[in-house]
Design a protein around this motif. Structure first.
Motif, PDB file in Angstrom:
ATOM      1  N   ASN A 156       0.785  -1.232   0.000  1.00 40.07           N
ATOM      2  CA  ASN A 156       0.000   0.000   0.000  1.00 40.07           C
ATOM      3  C   ASN A 156       0.817   1.284   0.000  1.00 40.07           C
ATOM      4  O   ASN A 156       0.276   2.355  -0.204  1.00 40.07           O
ATOM      5  CB  ASN A 156      -0.941   0.014   1.209  1.00 40.07           C
ATOM      6  N   VAL A 157       2.139   1.182   0.266  1.00 38.01           N
ATOM      7  CA  VAL A 157       3.000   2.372   0.324  1.00 38.01           C
ATOM      8  C   VAL A 157       4.308   2.043  -0.381  1.00 38.01           C
ATOM      9  O   VAL A 157       4.960   1.054  -0.045  1.00 38.01           O
ATOM     10  CB  VAL A 157       3.286   2.789   1.788  1.00 38.01           C
ATOM     11  N   ASP A 158       4.701   2.881  -1.362  1.00 36.03           N
ATOM     12  CA  ASP A 158       5.978   2.622  -2.029  1.00 36.03           C
ATOM     13  C   ASP A 158       7.112   3.302  -1.255  1.00 36.03           C
ATOM     14  O   ASP A 158       6.871   3.985  -0.255  1.00 36.03           O
ATOM     15  CB  ASP A 158       5.948   3.028  -3.508  1.00 36.03           C
ATOM     16  N   CYS A 159       8.343   3.107  -1.708  1.00 40.00           N
ATOM     17  CA  CYS A 159       9.504   3.614  -0.962  1.00 40.00           C
ATOM     18  C   CYS A 159       9.555   5.145  -0.922  1.00 40.00           C
ATOM     19  O   CYS A 159      10.275   5.713  -0.111  1.00 40.00           O
ATOM     20  CB  CYS A 159      10.795   3.027  -1.516  1.00 40.00           C
ATOM     21  N   ASN A 160       8.785   5.819  -1.781  1.00 41.23           N
ATOM     22  CA  ASN A 160       8.733   7.286  -1.768  1.00 41.23           C
ATOM     23  C   ASN A 160       7.605   7.809  -0.887  1.00 41.23           C
ATOM     24  O   ASN A 160       7.435   9.008  -0.746  1.00 41.23           O
ATOM     25  CB  ASN A 160       8.555   7.828  -3.187  1.00 41.23           C
ATOM     26  N   GLY A 161       6.802   6.886  -0.325  1.00 42.85           N
ATOM     27  CA  GLY A 161       5.706   7.284   0.551  1.00 42.85           C
ATOM     28  C   GLY A 161       4.367   7.434  -0.152  1.00 42.85           C
ATOM     29  O   GLY A 161       3.367   7.788   0.481  1.00 42.85           O
ATOM     30  N   THR A 162       4.308   7.164  -1.447  1.00 40.14           N
ATOM     31  CA  THR A 162       3.041   7.262  -2.168  1.00 40.14           C
ATOM     32  C   THR A 162       2.115   6.131  -1.737  1.00 40.14           C
ATOM     33  O   THR A 162       2.493   4.966  -1.744  1.00 40.14           O
ATOM     34  CB  THR A 162       3.264   7.179  -3.695  1.00 40.14           C
ATOM     35  N   VAL A 163       0.894   6.499  -1.345  1.00 42.02           N
ATOM     36  CA  VAL A 163      -0.089   5.523  -0.880  1.00 42.02           C
ATOM     37  C   VAL A 163      -0.920   5.060  -2.073  1.00 42.02           C
ATOM     38  O   VAL A 163      -1.390   5.866  -2.875  1.00 42.02           O
ATOM     39  CB  VAL A 163      -0.999   6.143   0.204  1.00 42.02           C
ATOM     40  N   ASP A 164      -1.098   3.739  -2.180  1.00 45.84           N
ATOM     41  CA  ASP A 164      -1.898   3.157  -3.253  1.00 45.84           C
ATOM     42  C   ASP A 164      -2.944   2.246  -2.633  1.00 45.84           C
ATOM     43  O   ASP A 164      -2.607   1.220  -2.036  1.00 45.84           O
ATOM     44  CB  ASP A 164      -1.003   2.369  -4.217  1.00 45.84           C
ATOM     45  N   LEU A 165      -4.195   2.650  -2.726  1.00 52.26           N
ATOM     46  CA  LEU A 165      -5.317   1.869  -2.195  1.00 52.26           C
ATOM     47  C   LEU A 165      -6.430   1.821  -3.234  1.00 52.26           C
ATOM     48  O   LEU A 165      -6.622   2.788  -3.991  1.00 52.26           O
ATOM     49  CB  LEU A 165      -5.867   2.520  -0.925  1.00 52.26           C
ATOM     50  N   PRO A 166      -7.199   0.743  -3.281  1.00 49.62           N
ATOM     51  CA  PRO A 166      -8.337   0.698  -4.209  1.00 49.62           C
ATOM     52  C   PRO A 166      -9.276   1.893  -4.016  1.00 49.62           C
ATOM     53  O   PRO A 166      -9.795   2.442  -4.989  1.00 49.62           O
ATOM     54  CB  PRO A 166      -9.032  -0.620  -3.855  1.00 49.62           C
ATOM     55  N   PHE A 167      -9.472   2.308  -2.762  1.00 51.04           N
ATOM     56  CA  PHE A 167     -10.342   3.458  -2.478  1.00 51.04           C
ATOM     57  C   PHE A 167      -9.872   4.705  -3.226  1.00 51.04           C
ATOM     58  O   PHE A 167     -10.676   5.461  -3.757  1.00 51.04           O
ATOM     59  CB  PHE A 167     -10.368   3.724  -0.966  1.00 51.04           C
ATOM     60  N   LEU A 168      -8.557   4.917  -3.282  1.00 51.84           N
ATOM     61  CA  LEU A 168      -8.010   6.077  -3.996  1.00 51.84           C
ATOM     62  C   LEU A 168      -8.112   5.903  -5.509  1.00 51.84           C
ATOM     63  O   LEU A 168      -8.438   6.851  -6.232  1.00 51.84           O
ATOM     64  CB  LEU A 168      -6.548   6.309  -3.593  1.00 51.84           C
ATOM     65  N   ARG A 169      -7.803   4.696  -5.985  1.00 57.23           N
ATOM     66  CA  ARG A 169      -7.875   4.446  -7.431  1.00 57.23           C
ATOM     67  C   ARG A 169      -9.295   4.590  -7.955  1.00 57.23           C
ATOM     68  O   ARG A 169      -9.507   5.012  -9.085  1.00 57.23           O
ATOM     69  CB  ARG A 169      -7.348   3.047  -7.761  1.00 57.23           C
ATOM     70  N   ASP A 170     -10.275   4.235  -7.128  1.00 54.53           N
ATOM     71  CA  ASP A 170     -11.676   4.276  -7.553  1.00 54.53           C
ATOM     72  C   ASP A 170     -12.400   5.520  -7.069  1.00 54.53           C
ATOM     73  O   ASP A 170     -13.631   5.572  -7.052  1.00 54.53           O
ATOM     74  CB  ASP A 170     -12.407   3.025  -7.023  1.00 54.53           C
ATOM     75  N   TRP A 171     -11.658   6.543  -6.671  1.00 59.25           N
ATOM     76  CA  TRP A 171     -12.234   7.771  -6.115  1.00 59.25           C
ATOM     77  C   TRP A 171     -13.261   8.358  -7.086  1.00 59.25           C
ATOM     78  O   TRP A 171     -12.965   8.559  -8.269  1.00 59.25           O
ATOM     79  CB  TRP A 171     -11.132   8.789  -5.863  1.00 59.25           C
ATOM     80  N   TYR A 174     -16.065  11.545  -7.062  1.00 63.28           N
ATOM     81  CA  TYR A 174     -16.724  12.669  -6.386  1.00 63.28           C
ATOM     82  C   TYR A 174     -18.192  12.656  -6.778  1.00 63.28           C
ATOM     83  O   TYR A 174     -18.506  12.399  -7.936  1.00 63.28           O
ATOM     84  CB  TYR A 174     -16.063  13.986  -6.805  1.00 63.28           C
ATOM     85  N   PRO A 175     -19.111  12.854  -5.920  1.00 59.21           N
ATOM     86  CA  PRO A 175     -19.061  13.192  -4.492  1.00 59.21           C
ATOM     87  C   PRO A 175     -19.207  11.978  -3.572  1.00 59.21           C
ATOM     88  O   PRO A 175     -19.253  12.129  -2.362  1.00 59.21           O
ATOM     89  CB  PRO A 175     -20.248  14.129  -4.323  1.00 59.21           C
ATOM     90  N   GLU A 176     -19.302  10.764  -4.150  1.00 60.35           N
ATOM     91  CA  GLU A 176     -19.472   9.579  -3.294  1.00 60.35           C
ATOM     92  C   GLU A 176     -18.266   9.356  -2.382  1.00 60.35           C
ATOM     93  O   GLU A 176     -18.422   8.931  -1.240  1.00 60.35           O
ATOM     94  CB  GLU A 176     -19.694   8.314  -4.139  1.00 60.35           C
ATOM     95  N   SER A 177     -17.069   9.601  -2.871  1.00 58.06           N
ATOM     96  CA  SER A 177     -15.859   9.430  -2.071  1.00 58.06           C
ATOM     97  C   SER A 177     -15.602  10.693  -1.270  1.00 58.06           C
ATOM     98  O   SER A 177     -15.814  11.802  -1.767  1.00 58.06           O
ATOM     99  CB  SER A 177     -14.665   9.153  -2.981  1.00 58.06           C
ATOM    100  N   ASP A 178     -15.151  10.508  -0.037  1.00 55.74           N
ATOM    101  CA  ASP A 178     -14.841  11.685   0.780  1.00 55.74           C
ATOM    102  C   ASP A 178     -13.641  11.418   1.677  1.00 55.74           C
ATOM    103  O   ASP A 178     -13.201  10.280   1.837  1.00 55.74           O
ATOM    104  CB  ASP A 178     -16.057  12.128   1.597  1.00 55.74           C
ATOM    105  N   LEU A 179     -13.111  12.501   2.272  1.00 57.13           N
ATOM    106  CA  LEU A 179     -11.916  12.389   3.106  1.00 57.13           C
ATOM    107  C   LEU A 179     -12.161  11.580   4.373  1.00 57.13           C
ATOM    108  O   LEU A 179     -11.278  10.861   4.820  1.00 57.13           O
ATOM    109  CB  LEU A 179     -11.387  13.780   3.463  1.00 57.13           C
ATOM    110  N   LEU A 180     -13.352  11.662   4.924  1.00 53.79           N
ATOM    111  CA  LEU A 180     -13.647  10.890   6.126  1.00 53.79           C
ATOM    112  C   LEU A 180     -13.542   9.390   5.833  1.00 53.79           C
ATOM    113  O   LEU A 180     -12.933   8.643   6.603  1.00 53.79           O
ATOM    114  CB  LEU A 180     -15.040  11.225   6.664  1.00 53.79           C
ATOM    115  N   GLY A 181     -14.085   8.952   4.703  1.00 55.90           N
ATOM    116  CA  GLY A 181     -13.977   7.549   4.312  1.00 55.90           C
ATOM    117  C   GLY A 181     -12.523   7.142   4.104  1.00 55.90           C
ATOM    118  O   GLY A 181     -12.099   6.061   4.517  1.00 55.90           O
ATOM    119  N   LEU A 182     -11.750   8.022   3.452  1.00 53.93           N
ATOM    120  CA  LEU A 182     -10.332   7.752   3.233  1.00 53.93           C
ATOM    121  C   LEU A 182      -9.599   7.607   4.565  1.00 53.93           C
ATOM    122  O   LEU A 182      -8.827   6.664   4.758  1.00 53.93           O
ATOM    123  CB  LEU A 182      -9.699   8.868   2.398  1.00 53.93           C
TER     124      LEU A 182
END
Length: 155
Positions: free
Chosen positions: A17-32, A34-42
């Protein structure tokens, strides 16, 4: 984009879920969407994912006795050694660790399952020893004890 930014005393622990540079990769982010996705869910998902597998760990205050696999990539990039030589170098240090801690019986199972460096071995949990490596409970406990002793030496 979401990034893990460690403090000066912490280091990123790459994972699925996290590469060596700190980039986060999650299905939730890939499938983001708007407006169904929100920061609280993340944030709720990050709490669960990072609670199970923290994305950072404390840096050692001294030079490690056994090199990590991250150092292998640095060596491979900054010196004329080829990747096979780098892999052999880290395997040799991993084998030394296994011998020093009296658990060299697990070497073949580790290597057969792609665990050929100390850093990866130290991230294994009880289920990994038993289900992935096929160790019995006694040998699993010996490996976990070695992990703990090594961690205590490094801190």
């Amino acid at each position: 984009m979401v990034y893990v930014k460690p403090t000066s005393t912490m280091q990123i622990k790459p994972s699925e879920n996290v590469d060596c540079n700190g980039t986060v990769d999650l299905p939730f982010l890939r499938d983001w969407q708007y407006p169904e996705s929100d920061l609280l869910g993340l944030i709720q998902i990050l709490v669960i994912v990072f609670g199970e597998n923290p994305p950072v760990f404390s840096k050692s205050s001294t030079e490690p006795k056994y090199p990590s696999s991250h150092a292998a990539s640095d060596i491979a990039q900054n010196s004329p050694q080829n990747s096979n030589q780098v892999q052999e170098f880290y395997l040799k240090h991993f084998e030394k660790f296994l011998e020093d801690f009296g658990i060299n019986f697990v070497r073949d199972e580790c290597v057969e399952n792609g665990i050929d460096n100390l850093e990866t071995f130290l991230m294994l949990e009880k289920d990994d020893f038993m289900n992935v490596l096929g160790l019995n409970l006694g040998n699993t406990l010996k490996c976990m004890k070695a992990q703990k002793k090594f961690s205590e030496l490094e801190s």
